[in-house]
Design a protein around this motif. Structure first.
Motif, mmCIF file in Angstrom:
data_model
loop_
_atom_site.group_PDB
_atom_site.id
_atom_site.type_symbol
_atom_site.label_atom_id
_atom_site.label_comp_id
_atom_site.label_asym_id
_atom_site.label_seq_id
_atom_site.Cartn_x
_atom_site.Cartn_y
_atom_site.Cartn_z
ATOM 1 N N UNK A 185 0.787 -1.226 0.000
ATOM 2 C CA UNK A 185 0.000 0.000 0.000
ATOM 3 C C UNK A 185 0.818 1.275 0.000
ATOM 4 N N UNK A 186 2.147 1.163 -0.117
ATOM 5 C CA UNK A 186 3.015 2.329 0.025
ATOM 6 C C UNK A 186 2.865 3.323 -1.111
ATOM 7 N N UNK A 187 2.641 2.834 -2.312
ATOM 8 C CA UNK A 187 2.448 3.728 -3.440
ATOM 9 C C UNK A 187 3.671 4.504 -3.856
ATOM 10 N N UNK A 188 4.868 3.908 -3.705
ATOM 11 C CA UNK A 188 6.077 4.562 -4.185
ATOM 12 C C UNK A 188 6.791 3.626 -5.151
ATOM 13 N N UNK A 189 7.563 4.232 -6.061
ATOM 14 C CA UNK A 189 8.212 3.457 -7.112
ATOM 15 C C UNK A 189 9.558 2.882 -6.685
ATOM 16 N N UNK A 190 10.171 3.450 -5.671
ATOM 17 C CA UNK A 190 11.478 2.972 -5.214
ATOM 18 C C UNK A 190 11.326 1.637 -4.478
ATOM 19 N N UNK A 191 12.399 0.848 -4.416
ATOM 20 C CA UNK A 191 12.290 -0.468 -3.776
ATOM 21 C C UNK A 191 11.998 -0.371 -2.279
ATOM 22 N N UNK A 192 11.150 -1.261 -1.808
ATOM 23 C CA UNK A 192 10.873 -1.397 -0.377
ATOM 24 C C UNK A 192 11.262 -2.812 0.022
ATOM 25 N N UNK A 193 12.257 -2.903 0.874
ATOM 26 C CA UNK A 193 12.794 -4.189 1.323
ATOM 27 C C UNK A 193 12.169 -4.540 2.671
ATOM 28 N N UNK A 194 11.756 -5.774 2.830
ATOM 29 C CA UNK A 194 11.230 -6.243 4.110
ATOM 30 C C UNK A 194 12.326 -7.017 4.831
ATOM 31 N N UNK A 195 12.629 -6.574 6.048
ATOM 32 C CA UNK A 195 13.655 -7.227 6.860
ATOM 33 C C UNK A 195 13.038 -7.799 8.128
ATOM 34 N N UNK A 196 13.352 -9.043 8.411
ATOM 35 C CA UNK A 196 12.958 -9.643 9.671
ATOM 36 C C UNK A 196 13.978 -9.264 10.736
ATOM 37 N N UNK A 197 13.536 -8.526 11.733
ATOM 38 C CA UNK A 197 14.443 -8.015 12.759
ATOM 39 C C UNK A 197 14.659 -9.053 13.862
ATOM 40 N N UNK A 198 15.914 -9.301 14.161
ATOM 41 C CA UNK A 198 16.298 -10.202 15.243
ATOM 42 C C UNK A 198 17.097 -9.418 16.271
ATOM 43 N N UNK A 199 16.745 -9.573 17.529
ATOM 44 C CA UNK A 199 17.486 -8.943 18.609
ATOM 45 C C UNK A 199 18.325 -9.948 19.369
ATOM 46 N N UNK A 200 19.090 -9.483 20.324
ATOM 47 C CA UNK A 200 19.958 -10.379 21.081
ATOM 48 C C UNK A 200 19.172 -11.243 22.061
ATOM 49 N N UNK A 201 19.774 -12.353 22.450
ATOM 50 C CA UNK A 201 19.161 -13.202 23.466
ATOM 51 C C UNK A 201 19.108 -12.489 24.813
ATOM 52 N N UNK A 202 20.128 -11.669 25.087
ATOM 53 C CA UNK A 202 20.188 -10.943 26.349
ATOM 54 C C UNK A 202 19.925 -9.463 26.156
ATOM 55 N N UNK A 203 20.540 -8.659 26.985
ATOM 56 C CA UNK A 203 20.372 -7.215 26.940
ATOM 57 C C UNK A 203 21.137 -6.642 25.752
ATOM 58 N N UNK A 204 20.520 -5.665 25.075
ATOM 59 C CA UNK A 204 21.154 -5.064 23.914
ATOM 60 C C UNK A 204 22.235 -4.061 24.251
ATOM 61 N N UNK A 205 22.368 -3.720 25.534
ATOM 62 C CA UNK A 205 23.411 -2.791 25.967
ATOM 63 C C UNK A 205 24.584 -3.529 26.615
ATOM 64 N N UNK A 206 24.274 -4.479 27.483
ATOM 65 C CA UNK A 206 25.324 -5.129 28.260
ATOM 66 C C UNK A 206 24.955 -6.586 28.505
ATOM 67 N N UNK A 207 25.516 -7.501 27.752
ATOM 68 C CA UNK A 207 25.145 -8.908 27.901
ATOM 69 C C UNK A 207 25.605 -9.483 29.235
#
Length: 315
Positions: free
Chosen positions: A113-135
């Motif tokens: 539904x974006x209605x733009x001609x430029x490419x739109x990439x879909x990325x599946x986001x994965x985060x860390x198992x622990x804390x993203x600041x200090x594991x």
């Protein structure tokens, strides 16, 4: 067949500039007043209201891409949608898989539904198992591959074009995710968190982490990114030693705040910095990082920051 649009030919690997979003979780919590347990945005998929909140959030950024003639990366709201975090929220492996699939389906709806001609990439986001600041502890490559395989393989069965592993704090977890993605036939970008000294929370230098991940996985990541730090924190660390590691960095998701992660953790208010200044600082990194193609934000950033980044870097 998943009918992914760009899985075999990512446009950012062929010189196209892509914008992406800012700090999803900090925007929803601090600006929208939405409660996100463990900062898990995927729980919003449970309700019509939550889904509409996500649609409205991403729509602001799609508008910026349209206005600037840029491509866009739709990063799914699944940073916390792995088995370990899901268990803490009462969701078993089947439920977590369903949430990941639903998130990509929502991204595909937005793309259509974006209605733009430029490419739109879909990325599946994965985060860390622990804390993203200090594991609390560091994972080996084998441990990380076993842990993250479930989410990676779920994304492989959807319309996701790629995977982005965000806020990685040490090389072992990056290596495991890269291996799992390669086995699943998914392109993957690895985004490392860095501290105010430009090093990972593990103490390893950014260059060492990239070289170790590449050498251990046979250059499995499509590219690398830097996240969750102000450009002032890592600009001086971007000195290549002749191995070409800086050329492997193709994306930035920086913070607008110059505060340390410890200061941000202790803060009860959001430090959103100066959007135009952040855009200028991104542009100033172009000489050290000539292959930058993906521009977005992390903690404390929102659509104002990404619009400013676009005005400095995408014209």
């Amino acid at each position: 067949m998943t009918n992914a649009s760009y899985r075999t030919a990512l446009p950012q690997m062929n010189g196209r500039t892509l914008l992406t979003d800012g700090g999803l979780e900090t925007t929803l919590v601090f600006h929208e007043g939405i409660d996100l347990p463990f900062f898990a945005a995927y729980v919003l998929l449970d309700s019509d209201e939550g889904r509409n909140n996500l649609r409205e959030y991403y729509a602001r950024y799609i508008d910026i891409a349209r206005d600037t003639g840029s491509g866009f990366m739709l990063e799914s709201p699944t940073w916390r949608c792995s088995r370990g975090w899901g268990e803490q929220l009462g969701h078993d492996a089947n439920a977590i898989a369903r949430y990941n699939r639903d998130a990509i389906a929502l991204m595909d709806e937005l793309r259509q539904g974006a209605g733009i001609d430029e490419p739109i990439v879909i990325s599946g986001c994965i985060g860390p198992r622990g804390d993203g600041y200090s594991p609390e502890s560091q994972m080996s490559g084998d441990e990380a591959e076993a842990y993250h395989r479930h989410q990676v393989e779920t994304f492989a069965g959807t319309k996701a074009d790629m995977i982005t592993a965000v806020t990685m704090t040490h090389a072992g977890e990056a290596i495991g995710i890269a291996r799992a993605a390669r086995s699943a036939g998914m392109p993957v970008a690895i985004s490392f968190t860095v501290e105010t000294d430009g090093r990972l929370p593990s103490g390893q230098s950014l260059g060492e982490a990239i070289r170790e991940t590449d050498s251990t996985t046979g250059n499995a990541p499509a590219y690398y990114m830097i996240n969750c730090a102000h450009p002032d924190h890592f600009a001086d660390a971007l000195v290549d030693d002749g191995t070409g590691w800086t050329s492997r960095i193709q994306g930035l998701r920086g913070n607008a705040s110059r505060k340390s992660h410890a200061e941000l953790d202790a803060s009860e208010t959001l430090d959103d910095g100066n959007p135009d200044e952040l855009g200028r600082d991104y542009a100033n990194l172009s000489s050290a990082l000539p292959n930058l193609r993906v521009y977005g934000g992390c903690c404390g950033t929102d659509h104002r920051h990404v619009r400013a980044i676009a005005s400095w870097c995408c014209n």
